[in-house]
Structure formats: structure tokens, C-alpha cells
Design an enzyme around this catalytic site. Structure first.
Site, PDB file in Angstrom:
ATOM      1  N   ASN A  75       9.092  -6.675 -21.455  1.00  0.00           N
ATOM      2  CA  ASN A  75       7.639  -6.613 -21.291  1.00  0.00           C
ATOM      3  C   ASN A  75       7.223  -5.138 -21.251  1.00  0.00           C
ATOM      4  O   ASN A  75       7.521  -4.436 -20.297  1.00  0.00           O
ATOM      5  CB  ASN A  75       7.243  -7.324 -19.999  1.00  0.00           C
TER       6      ASN A  75
ATOM      7  N   HIS B 100       0.963 -11.434 -25.815  1.00  0.00           N
ATOM      8  CA  HIS B 100       1.613 -10.483 -24.921  1.00  0.00           C
ATOM      9  C   HIS B 100       3.010 -10.991 -24.596  1.00  0.00           C
ATOM     10  O   HIS B 100       3.210 -12.168 -24.278  1.00  0.00           O
ATOM     11  CB  HIS B 100       0.795 -10.324 -23.642  1.00  0.00           C
TER      12      HIS B 100
ATOM     13  N   CYS C 204      -1.705  -5.405 -18.953  1.00  0.00           N
ATOM     14  CA  CYS C 204      -1.069  -5.995 -20.134  1.00  0.00           C
ATOM     15  C   CYS C 204      -2.076  -6.528 -21.156  1.00  0.00           C
ATOM     16  O   CYS C 204      -1.706  -6.851 -22.282  1.00  0.00           O
ATOM     17  CB  CYS C 204      -0.113  -7.112 -19.718  1.00  0.00           C
TER      18      CYS C 204
END
Length: 325
Positions: free
Chosen positions: A282, A252, A119
Site C-alpha cells: 500500500n 487503491h 490514500c
């Protein structure tokens, strides 16, 4: 004369299938797994996600986002001399997804490779491209974060399968005489690899180990907030700016609780935090460029604005980049 890297175009692509929490809950109920829209929203802030159709590869999403970014920048694919794709879900062991995107764009000759920092991948890739532009090794660079994370989810694990979606985001960098990327700060701690990982691999034609994503949510939360807060202070110090100078924060998109806690810890007003988590879930390496693209296109991020980009993910990895639009 000094050379700097500046973002001159952004793009994003999300698979057409939108899956609401209610729809996902109904699908999971058929597998004997109980969840609900209320349960997911209260714990994560996610209301829906985009999921790629079976057989759709990461390179396909990446190419769509890249084409939009190139159009936004007014740059031809043939002008690119560097292509970097951040992904944890590559099409193949090799060649790299970046090479596949290069072929689909019709570019020949640009350096092309993948970056794997989960990520944090886009922040790592953008920092790498920035360094190459500053060193005079690239004049036009394409940086993409793209994932088909649905392909590595255990759909019987409620703790993880509700969190993720598929998508791609991209930026075009150009060598300029005025600073665009002001500072970058990257970190990793491999001793924490067990809190977020997908330990499977292919050996001798067989899947070895657990091929699905596994996560210790509480441990990730604590480490994410602590590491991102420290990274924000460090990158601002490096750039010679104050946190109060930041116009926008694009973190993020992992969990709305993390984002809210982080903004409070840094003293950044919540209205300055770009959040797309509710619509995209996500999307791992794609989350930061997707959110950046949304905020540029809806007019929030304007020319001259100072934006803090932050990534955090498995590895354990984290990092920050300060960008002047």
C-alpha cells in the site's frame, strides 16, 4: 468549444530497495515481533514492498515519477502551468512538496500546491486538476501521488507496518477537445477520522501527539467496500455509462480482500481489476497512479478504454474518476 482534460502520459518510480515478506519478518523478529510470509500474504495479498533509504524525501520520488510521465507525454516541464502533489508525507511543513518538485523539474511560473486526502489523495488531486483544465485555468497539468510512508510507520505494530511501501506515480493532463476524464465523484466523512489516522504534529519545536499511523482494520474494510461501491455507481450515473461498460478498474491498493470483495459487489470480472499490491504494498496516494502506469505500459489499458480509478483513505475520504484513454 468545450475543453476537456485528457491523460497523455504516465510515470512511476519505486525506491530501489525491495523488501520481501521473509526479509521483513526476519527484521521484525529481531524486535520480538512474530510474522511470516504466509501470514502477510493470506491477510493482505502483499508479497514485497519498496522502501526508501533513510533521508530520501517524498519530493525526490515524485520528481522521478514526474520526469517519466513528462517523457511519456512528450511534454516539457516548462510547458506545465499546474503542478499538484497528493501526499501525506510532505518533505516539510512548507513549502509544499509540489513547489519542491517544480524546482527540481526546472519549471518556473506554474501554480503548484499539495493535496492531502491520504490514500484518496491522487483521486482528489486529479479531480482538482480536471476542474482547472475544464475552466481554462490550465492547459498542461502534472498530477503526482507520492509517499514515503515508511517514515510514519510504527515498526513494532505488526497490524500496520507490514502493509505499506514507498513510491510515486504521476500523470500529465492536457486540455483537449475530446473528453478524457468523463466524471469525478468525491466524498468525505470526518466523523470517521479515528479509524485511520496519524495524530501527531509539531508545535514549538516538539512532536505533539502520536506521530505514527494507527488503523482499525476491520472498520476500514467495511467502510471502504461500502463507500467505494456506492461511489462507483454514482460516478457511472454521472457519466451516463454502465458498470458493464468499464474495461478496467484501478482501485487503491490497500488489501487484496477489499479488492476482491469490491469487484464481486460491483459485478466487475476479477481479470479487469489492476492489482499491483503484491509487488508494491500500500503506497497510499501513490498506489492508483502507480497501478495505472503499470497497466498502461504493459499494454492492458489501450486507447479508447474506459477505466475506473478509485481511492479510499483516512479522513475518512473516498472518490472515483472515470477516464477514457
Amino acid at each position: 468549444m468545450s475543453i476537456f482534460a485528457k491523460i497523455v502520459g504516465t510515470g512511476g518510480y519505486l525506491p530501489p530497495r525491495v523488501v520481501s515478506n521473509d526479509e521483513l519478518a526476519a527484521e521484525l523478529a529481531q524486535r520480538g515481533i512474530e510474522t511470516s510470509d504466509q501470514w502477510i500474504v493470506e491477510r493482505t495479498g502483499i508479497r514485497q514492498r519498496h522502501l526508501a533509504a533513510e533521508g530520501v524525501k517524498t519530493s525526490t520520488l515524485a520528481t522521478q515519477a514526474a520526469q517519466q510521465a513528462l517523457e511519456d507525454a512528450g511534454v516539457s516541464a516548462q510547458d506545465l502551468d499546474l503542478i499538484i502533489v497528493a501526499t501525506s508525507t510532505p518533505d516539510y511543513v512548507f513549502p509544499s512538496t509540489a513547489c519542491l518538485v517544480q524546482a527540481q523539474l526546472g519549471n518556473v511560473g506554474a501554480a503548484a500546491f499539495d493535496v492531502q486526502a491520504v490514500c484518496s489523495g491522487f483521486v482528489y488531486a486529479l479531480s482538482t486538476a480536471d476542474a482547472m483544465v475544464r475552466a481554462g485555468r490550465a492547459k498542461k497539468a502534472l498530477v503526482i501521488g507520492a509517499e514515503v510512508f515508511s517514515s510514519i510507520l510504527d515498526w513494532s505494530d505488526r497490524a500496520t507496518c507490514v502493509l505499506f511501501g514507498d513510491g510515486a506515480g504521476a500523470v500529465v493532463l492536457s486540455a483537449e477537445s475530446e473528453p478524457g476524464i468523463l466524471a469525478a465523484q468525491l466524498n468525505a466523512d470526518g466523523s470517521q477520522m479515528g479509524i485511520l489516522c496519524a495524530k501527531g504534529n509539531v508545535s514549538h519545536g516538539q512532536v505533539v501527539g502520536d506521530p505514527f499511523l494507527r488503523m482499525d482494520g476491520q472498520a476500514v474494510f467495511k467502510l471502504a467496500v461500502t463507500s467505494l461501491a456506492a461511489s462507483a455507481h454514482q460516478v457511472c450515473e454521472q457519466a451516463g455509462v454502465q458498470l458493464s461498460d468499464i474495461d478496467w478498474m484501478v482501485p487503491h491498493q490497500a488489501n487484496v480482500r477489499i479488492l476482491n470483495f469490491l469487484s464481486r459487489k460491483l459485478g466487475v470480472a476479477s481479470e479487469k481489476v489492476v492489482i499491483t499490491l503484491d509487488q508494491h504494498a500500500n503506497t497510499s496516494a501513490a498506489s492508483v497512479p502507480l497501478a495505472l502506469n503499470v497497466a498502461r505500459r504493459d499494454g492492458r489499458i489501450k486507447a479508447g478504454d474506459l477505466t475506473l480509478l478509485q481511492g479510499v483513505g483516512g479522513g475518512f475520504t473516498w472518490g472515483s474518476i472515470l477516464v477514457r484513454s
